[in-house]
Design a protein around this motif. Sequence first.
Motif, PDB file in Angstrom:
ATOM      1  N   ARG A  61       5.938   9.700-100.338  1.00  0.00           N
ATOM      2  CA  ARG A  61       5.603   8.153-100.680  1.00  0.00           C
ATOM      3  C   ARG A  61       4.970   7.320 -98.633  1.00  0.00           C
ATOM      4  NH1 ARG A  61       5.390   8.679-105.343  1.00  0.00           N
ATOM      5  NH2 ARG A  61       4.169   6.928-105.488  1.00  0.00           N
ATOM      6  N   ARG A  73       5.554  15.959-116.052  1.00  0.00           N
ATOM      7  CA  ARG A  73       5.184  14.548-115.302  1.00  0.00           C
ATOM      8  C   ARG A  73       5.230  13.416-115.598  1.00  0.00           C
ATOM      9  NH1 ARG A  73      -0.068  15.343-112.236  1.00  0.00           N
ATOM     10  NH2 ARG A  73      -0.932  15.722-114.127  1.00  0.00           N
ATOM     11  N   ARG A 110      -1.728  15.793-104.742  1.00  0.00           N
ATOM     12  CA  ARG A 110      -2.093  17.165-104.830  1.00  0.00           C
ATOM     13  C   ARG A 110      -2.540  17.258-103.407  1.00  0.00           C
ATOM     14  NH1 ARG A 110      -4.319  18.106-109.924  1.00  0.00           N
ATOM     15  NH2 ARG A 110      -3.849  16.492-111.580  1.00  0.00           N
ATOM     16  N   ILE A 169       0.186   1.390-107.618  1.00  0.00           N
ATOM     17  CA  ILE A 169      -0.517   0.981-107.164  1.00  0.00           C
ATOM     18  C   ILE A 169      -0.365  -0.629-107.386  1.00  0.00           C
ATOM     19  CG2 ILE A 169      -3.542   0.239-106.573  1.00  0.00           C
ATOM     20  CD1 ILE A 169      -2.176   3.402-105.742  1.00  0.00           C
ATOM     21  N   GLY A 195      -1.292  20.374-109.379  1.00  0.00           N
ATOM     22  CA  GLY A 195      -0.473  18.654-110.038  1.00  0.00           C
ATOM     23  C   GLY A 195       1.051  19.030-111.284  1.00  0.00           C
ATOM     24  N   ARG A 212      -0.084   5.649-109.499  1.00  0.00           N
ATOM     25  CA  ARG A 212       0.971   5.250-110.514  1.00  0.00           C
ATOM     26  C   ARG A 212       1.922   4.054-110.080  1.00  0.00           C
ATOM     27  NH1 ARG A 212      -1.180   9.492-111.613  1.00  0.00           N
ATOM     28  NH2 ARG A 212       0.414  11.100-113.169  1.00  0.00           N
ATOM     29  N   ALA A 241       2.211  18.254-107.252  1.00  0.00           N
ATOM     30  CA  ALA A 241       1.881  17.315-106.851  1.00  0.00           C
ATOM     31  C   ALA A 241       3.028  15.830-107.517  1.00  0.00           C
ATOM     32  CB  ALA A 241       0.533  16.854-106.833  1.00  0.00           C
ATOM     33  N   ASP A 255       7.596  11.318-113.128  1.00  0.00           N
ATOM     34  CA  ASP A 255       6.938   9.925-112.643  1.00  0.00           C
ATOM     35  C   ASP A 255       7.158   8.425-112.954  1.00  0.00           C
ATOM     36  OD1 ASP A 255       4.514  12.034-111.498  1.00  0.00           O
ATOM     37  OD2 ASP A 255       3.158  11.462-112.890  1.00  0.00           O
ATOM     38  N   ALA A 280       5.465  13.745-104.994  1.00  0.00           N
ATOM     39  CA  ALA A 280       5.482  12.470-105.086  1.00  0.00           C
ATOM     40  C   ALA A 280       7.329  11.638-105.406  1.00  0.00           C
ATOM     41  CB  ALA A 280       4.879  12.547-106.136  1.00  0.00           C
ATOM     42  N   LYS A 283      -7.811   6.936-117.051  1.00  0.00           N
ATOM     43  CA  LYS A 283      -7.815   5.828-115.292  1.00  0.00           C
ATOM     44  C   LYS A 283      -8.537   6.137-114.629  1.00  0.00           C
ATOM     45  CE  LYS A 283      -4.003   7.913-112.987  1.00  0.00           C
ATOM     46  NZ  LYS A 283      -4.038   8.528-113.515  1.00  0.00           N
ATOM     47  N   ARG A 330      11.671   8.672-111.625  1.00  0.00           N
ATOM     48  CA  ARG A 330      11.786   8.872-110.060  1.00  0.00           C
ATOM     49  C   ARG A 330      12.704   7.907-109.188  1.00  0.00           C
ATOM     50  NH1 ARG A 330       5.863   9.821-109.051  1.00  0.00           N
ATOM     51  NH2 ARG A 330       5.691   7.470-108.895  1.00  0.00           N
TER      52      ARG A 330
HETATM   53  O1   DC Z   1      -3.487  11.932-111.240  1.00  0.00           O
HETATM   54  P1   DC Z   1      -2.924  12.902-110.852  1.00  0.00           P
HETATM   55  O2   DC Z   1      -2.701  13.806-111.746  1.00  0.00           O
HETATM   56  O3   DC Z   1      -3.790  13.468-109.967  1.00  0.00           O
HETATM   57  O4   DC Z   1      -1.795  12.218-109.824  1.00  0.00           O
HETATM   58  C1   DC Z   1      -0.984  13.730-108.764  1.00  0.00           C
HETATM   59  C2   DC Z   1       0.599  13.528-109.359  1.00  0.00           C
HETATM   60  O5   DC Z   1       1.462  12.725-107.937  1.00  0.00           O
HETATM   61  C3   DC Z   1       1.315  12.707-110.395  1.00  0.00           C
HETATM   62  O6   DC Z   1       2.239  13.832-110.431  1.00  0.00           O
HETATM   63  C4   DC Z   1       2.189  11.407-110.139  1.00  0.00           C
HETATM   64  C5   DC Z   1       1.551  11.386-108.315  1.00  0.00           C
HETATM   65  N1   DC Z   1       0.827   9.951-108.062  1.00  0.00           N
HETATM   66  C6   DC Z   1       2.181   8.963-107.159  1.00  0.00           C
HETATM   67  O7   DC Z   1       3.478   9.462-107.813  1.00  0.00           O
HETATM   68  N2   DC Z   1       1.332   7.858-107.934  1.00  0.00           N
HETATM   69  C7   DC Z   1       0.353   7.891-106.997  1.00  0.00           C
HETATM   70  N3   DC Z   1      -0.098   6.681-106.381  1.00  0.00           N
HETATM   71  C8   DC Z   1      -0.790   8.775-106.884  1.00  0.00           C
HETATM   72  C9   DC Z   1       0.038   9.726-107.934  1.00  0.00           C
END
Ligand code: DC
Length: 230
Positions: free
Chosen positions: A109, A185, A50, A137, A96, A135, A99, A189, A103, A27, A192
């Motif tokens: 958030r 992850r 991150r 958007i 990562g 994730r 993060a 992700d 997240a 992506k 949650r």
């Molecule tokens: O895309 P990435 O691997 O850099 O994302 C790092 C972490 O951040 C991943 O575990 C999910 C989270 N994340 C999120 O929850 N919402 C987003 N819009 C972008 C990333």
Amino acid sequence: MTDTPLTEPLPRAACIIAVDGPAASGKGTLARRLAAHYDFAYLDTGALYRAVALGVMDAGDQIEDESAAVRAAENLNMARLEEGDFAARLRTADTGLAASVVAAMAPVRAAILAAQRQFATMPPDNKAGAVLDGRDIGTVVCPDAAAKLFITARAEIRAQRRFTELRENDGSLSFETVLADIQARDGRDANRATAPMKQADDAALLDTSDLSIEEAFAAALARVEAKLNP
Ligand code: DC
């Protein structure tokens, strides 16, 4: 009251392209290329999470400490994301994983939502539009985006891509470790409670497992064009 001349054009609403999907789905590459194609601004929202994680660790706090994470989110400096050493530390596997922990925290958030929306609706450098990847958007940050993509690929393929990328800096890394990290992850992700990773109802799905970067970009562009210029 200000005297705005009646002839002054209203600012044109920015055109927003939302690109979501799991880690190493492609992506980021696709979002960056779409931004270059349309001359739009680009924001990697994963880098924000991150950076929050690094902020917590650099302050010497535990990654599970929610108030420390909120503090780091409130003090987030978007300009630092591009700084050499900081940018390199953002990309490591450990960052990562960290993060994905911050997240999952709803107040974290919430603390960075406005900055993402501001970037999308008022892109820097007066660009006519913005591409954001992440994730949530298409579902939460920009539910009204003009075009939405959900990019995915099989976990083994994503792990192989990440392994190739990370092994350059860490020769001791094993494929199995990277695959386990990707699966952990994905689970965090997608499961949650707040803004889980999920395909928006109106997002076009693109599986890049068996596509080259060029093929994936052509497919992504075709899906975006179908929305922007039907
Ligand atoms: O895309 P990435 O691997 O850099 O994302 C790092 C972490 O951040 C991943 O575990 C999910 C989270 N994340 C999120 O929850 N919402 C987003 N819009 C972008 C990333």
